[in-house]
Design a protein around this motif. Structure first.
Motif, PDB file in Angstrom:
ATOM      1  N   GLY A 174       3.368   8.998   0.788  1.00 33.77           N
ATOM      2  CA  GLY A 174       4.327   8.428  -0.151  1.00 33.77           C
ATOM      3  C   GLY A 174       5.045   7.199   0.354  1.00 33.77           C
ATOM      4  O   GLY A 174       5.691   6.492  -0.411  1.00 33.77           O
ATOM      5  N   VAL A 175       4.931   6.897   1.651  1.00 32.30           N
ATOM      6  CA  VAL A 175       5.570   5.705   2.209  1.00 32.30           C
ATOM      7  C   VAL A 175       4.857   4.458   1.680  1.00 32.30           C
ATOM      8  O   VAL A 175       3.638   4.428   1.558  1.00 32.30           O
ATOM      9  CB  VAL A 175       5.538   5.733   3.757  1.00 32.30           C
ATOM     10  N   VAL A 176       5.647   3.432   1.357  1.00 33.03           N
ATOM     11  CA  VAL A 176       5.115   2.166   0.877  1.00 33.03           C
ATOM     12  C   VAL A 176       5.382   1.099   1.934  1.00 33.03           C
ATOM     13  O   VAL A 176       6.462   1.054   2.528  1.00 33.03           O
ATOM     14  CB  VAL A 176       5.787   1.761  -0.456  1.00 33.03           C
ATOM     15  N   GLY A 233       0.839  -1.189   0.000  1.00 34.03           N
ATOM     16  CA  GLY A 233       0.000   0.000   0.000  1.00 34.03           C
ATOM     17  C   GLY A 233       0.877   1.242   0.000  1.00 34.03           C
ATOM     18  O   GLY A 233       2.009   1.223   0.465  1.00 34.03           O
ATOM     19  N   LEU A 234       0.325   2.311  -0.523  1.00 32.66           N
ATOM     20  CA  LEU A 234       1.001   3.601  -0.593  1.00 32.66           C
ATOM     21  C   LEU A 234       0.219   4.589   0.258  1.00 32.66           C
ATOM     22  O   LEU A 234      -0.993   4.762   0.053  1.00 32.66           O
ATOM     23  CB  LEU A 234       1.044   4.073  -2.051  1.00 32.66           C
ATOM     24  N   VAL A 235       0.885   5.227   1.213  1.00 32.97           N
ATOM     25  CA  VAL A 235       0.224   6.217   2.060  1.00 32.97           C
ATOM     26  C   VAL A 235      -0.104   7.434   1.202  1.00 32.97           C
ATOM     27  O   VAL A 235       0.760   7.988   0.522  1.00 32.97           O
ATOM     28  CB  VAL A 235       1.108   6.616   3.264  1.00 32.97           C
ATOM     29  N   LEU A 236      -1.369   7.836   1.235  1.00 32.85           N
ATOM     30  CA  LEU A 236      -1.833   8.973   0.448  1.00 32.85           C
ATOM     31  C   LEU A 236      -1.508  10.291   1.141  1.00 32.85           C
ATOM     32  O   LEU A 236      -1.330  10.338   2.358  1.00 32.85           O
ATOM     33  CB  LEU A 236      -3.345   8.867   0.223  1.00 32.85           C
ATOM     34  N   ALA A 237      -1.446  11.346   0.362  1.00 30.96           N
ATOM     35  CA  ALA A 237      -1.154  12.683   0.886  1.00 30.96           C
ATOM     36  C   ALA A 237      -2.436  13.293   1.443  1.00 30.96           C
ATOM     37  O   ALA A 237      -3.081  14.102   0.799  1.00 30.96           O
ATOM     38  CB  ALA A 237      -0.563  13.554  -0.204  1.00 30.96           C
ATOM     39  N   THR A 238      -2.808  12.872   2.636  1.00 29.28           N
ATOM     40  CA  THR A 238      -3.992  13.399   3.302  1.00 29.28           C
ATOM     41  C   THR A 238      -3.584  14.665   4.052  1.00 29.28           C
ATOM     42  O   THR A 238      -2.959  14.591   5.100  1.00 29.28           O
ATOM     43  CB  THR A 238      -4.571  12.356   4.291  1.00 29.28           C
ATOM     44  N   ASN A 239      -3.917  15.817   3.489  1.00 29.46           N
ATOM     45  CA  ASN A 239      -3.556  17.118   4.078  1.00 29.46           C
ATOM     46  C   ASN A 239      -2.049  17.297   4.213  1.00 29.46           C
ATOM     47  O   ASN A 239      -1.597  18.150   4.958  1.00 29.46           O
ATOM     48  CB  ASN A 239      -4.224  17.308   5.444  1.00 29.46           C
TER      49      ASN A 239
END
Length: 158
Positions: free
Chosen positions: A122-124, A93-99
């Motif tokens: 952006g972290v995977v 999974g890729l962490v989304l740019a939430t705020n």
């Protein structure tokens, strides 16, 4: 010994494909398995390169298959073709740019659970145990539950 076709159909009906084999029919999730992977405009090295991914383990959605090639989609919606040898069945999974802020990784799959780590956009990481809106997320040994709304690479595909 030859088996008549009608018996083969009956046998296959009794023993359906394994879950792993069934999962390999598009769409399904995969990840990039090489330090450099080319996305092309078509299913051959004769087609031009659209993108060069330099991010191993990046999640990829497989949309179609053609011989040893896979039509893929990345987290930005870009679609193209990659050779199957560049891909792994490992779920990531890729962490989304939430705020633009780090995302909480919690001790339990609960929004009120203790925060054990924070992951930058952006972290995977590896994904397991995805259910009820949460996934167990592992980033190089740092594990915690992350909300499915904060990552790309986890939604059910049909």
């Amino acid at each position: 010994m030859r088996i008549p076709a009608f018996m083969l159909v009956a046998i296959l009906g009794v023993f359906p494909l394994s879950p792993a084999a069934a999962q390999q029919q598009p769409p399904y999730w995969a990840s990039i398995d090489e330090p450099e992977a080319r996305m092309r405009t078509g299913p051959s090295t004769e087609y031009p390169t659209m993108w060069i991914y330099k991010r191993e383990k990046l999640p990829i959605k497989i949309l179609a298959r053609y011989k040893a090639w896979r039509k893929v989609e990345d987290h930005e919606g870009t679609q193209g073709w990659m050779h199957a040898r560049l891909l792994s069945a490992s779920r990531t999974g890729l962490v989304l740019a939430t705020n633009g802020k780090p995302v909480a990784m919690r001790a339990l799959p609960d929004p009120d659970a203790k925060i054990v780590w924070r992951a930058e956009p952006g972290v995977v990481g590896s994904l397991t145990l995805c259910e009820k809106g949460w996934c167990l997320f592992d980033v190089t040994g740092r594990r915690g539950y992350i909300s499915m709304s904060d990552i790309w690479g986890d939604e059910p595909l049909k």
